[in-house]
Design an enzyme around this catalytic site. Structure first.
Site, PDB file in Angstrom:
ATOM      1  N   SER A 153      59.025  69.703 -53.972  1.00 36.94           N
ATOM      2  CA  SER A 153      58.464  68.062 -54.033  1.00 36.94           C
ATOM      3  C   SER A 153      59.210  67.763 -52.849  1.00 36.94           C
ATOM      4  CB  SER A 153      59.106  67.755 -55.339  1.00 36.94           C
ATOM      5  OG  SER A 153      59.352  66.165 -55.049  1.00 36.94           O
ATOM      6  N   TYR A 166      66.246  65.453 -61.434  1.00 39.08           N
ATOM      7  CA  TYR A 166      65.008  65.916 -60.863  1.00 39.08           C
ATOM      8  C   TYR A 166      65.075  66.181 -59.324  1.00 39.08           C
ATOM      9  CZ  TYR A 166      59.825  66.685 -59.383  1.00 39.08           C
ATOM     10  OH  TYR A 166      58.862  66.919 -59.160  1.00 39.08           O
TER      11      TYR A 166
HETATM   12  C1  BGC Z   1      57.028  63.948 -58.843  1.00 41.19           C
HETATM   13  C2  BGC Z   1      56.197  62.717 -59.067  1.00 41.19           C
HETATM   14  C3  BGC Z   1      56.242  61.747 -57.822  1.00 41.19           C
HETATM   15  C4  BGC Z   1      56.037  62.458 -56.743  1.00 41.19           C
HETATM   16  C5  BGC Z   1      56.294  61.525 -55.447  1.00 41.19           C
HETATM   17  C6  BGC Z   1      56.840  64.367 -57.459  1.00 41.19           C
HETATM   18  O1  BGC Z   1      57.703  65.479 -57.304  1.00 41.19           O
HETATM   19  O2  BGC Z   1      56.967  64.928 -59.939  1.00 41.19           O
HETATM   20  O3  BGC Z   1      56.412  62.099 -60.350  1.00 41.19           O
HETATM   21  O4  BGC Z   1      55.011  60.821 -58.285  1.00 41.19           O
HETATM   22  O5  BGC Z   1      57.032  63.483 -56.592  1.00 41.19           O
HETATM   23  O6  BGC Z   1      57.439  60.743 -55.776  1.00 41.19           O
END
Ligand code: BGC
Length: 268
Positions: A153, A166
């Protein structure tokens, strides 16, 4: 006509019945790969992805397994290998969010995110690497012994208040991916991460479901549009194919520019 650059190869995509995983599974299938569509719940949605992949003339099966469960992962790989003979490509995609203010975060919210987002990638990568080494090279199919794509991410780089579990899991994926690339590079196993920004999927509905939310999201994205699962699918095909044979240990950001910090366009 779509280039069938993955034909003859088998890909296993975790969490492939919705969102980014679904987009990736469909793109790999369209590029000619046999696809194992992993899911944990809602078998009918996994079947729909299988049907779509079959409509391209590729083979696909749906296999249920919770990626954080060692026995289920081992048994999924056994079934996949029995069905298709081997695995050439693993897309470690399954992931989730359990958002909370940090001082209110429960241990179970912390653990579930770590178990699925990080331990799940460990369990699946271990089975994939064992299979790559057991099978040995097949140069007419790919120059690499195997390819692993980790779904990370932008939050492996951008800190994220209210999402500490996360962001921590994605920060860890960076070292997981790079250490694996280092450990298995000489075996010709390529390991890379895809780092998506805001992609329009069920995981982040709150960020795009109303015009106000979407407008506020755009203030973070220089390219001024939300991403689609197919954007990620195209990158996954590239990273799975020999077109990227010299790329390993890389985090590739695909985010409409989110990581160039739009807030500094007029400030700082
Ligand atoms: C998340 C999303 C978020 C995006 C940008 C992703 O890794 O799961 O919820 O919108 O990152 O912030």
């Amino acid at each position: 006509m779509v280039d069938k650059k993955l034909s003859g190869q088998t890909a296993l995509v975790t969490g492939a019945n919705s969102g980014i995983g679904e987009g990736v599974a469909i793109s790999l299938g369209e590029a000619g790969a046999n696809v194992v569509v992993n899911y944990v719940s809602k078998p009918e949605t996994a079947q729909a992805v299988v049907d779509k992949i079959k409509s391209f003339g590729s083979k696909a099966i749906a296999l249920q397994a919770d990626v954080s469960n060692e026995e289920q992962v081992i048994s999924m790989f056994k079934q996949a290998i029995k069905e298709f003979g081997t695995i050439d490509i693993l897309v470690n995609n399954a992931g989730l969010q359990k958002d909370a203010k940090f001082d209110e975060m429960t241990l179970s919210q912390w653990n579930i995110v770590m178990n699925v987002n990080l331990t799940g990638q460990f369990l699946c990568a271990r089975e994939a690497i064992k299979e790559f080494m057991k099978r040995g090279p097949v140069p007419e199919r790919s120059q690499a012994l195997g390819k692993i794509i980790c779904m990370s991410s932008v939050h492996e780089l951008i800190p994220w208040a209210g999402h500490v579990n996360y962001a921590s899991s994605k920060g860890a994926i960076r070292m997981f991916m790079q250490s694996l690339a280092q450990e298995y590079g000489d075996r010709k196993i390529r390991v890379n991460s895809i780092c998506p920004g805001a992609i329009q999927t069920p995981i982040n509905t709150d960020a795009w479901a109303t015009p106000e939310a979407l407008n506020s999201l755009m203030s973070l994205i220089p390219y001024n549009r939300i991403g689609q699962p197919s954007d990620i699918g195209k990158l996954a095909v590239f990273l799975a194919s020999d077109d990227s044979d010299y790329i390993t240990g890389a985090s590739i950001f695909i985010d409409g520019g989110m990581t160039v910090f739009e807030g500094f366009a007029t400030g700082g």
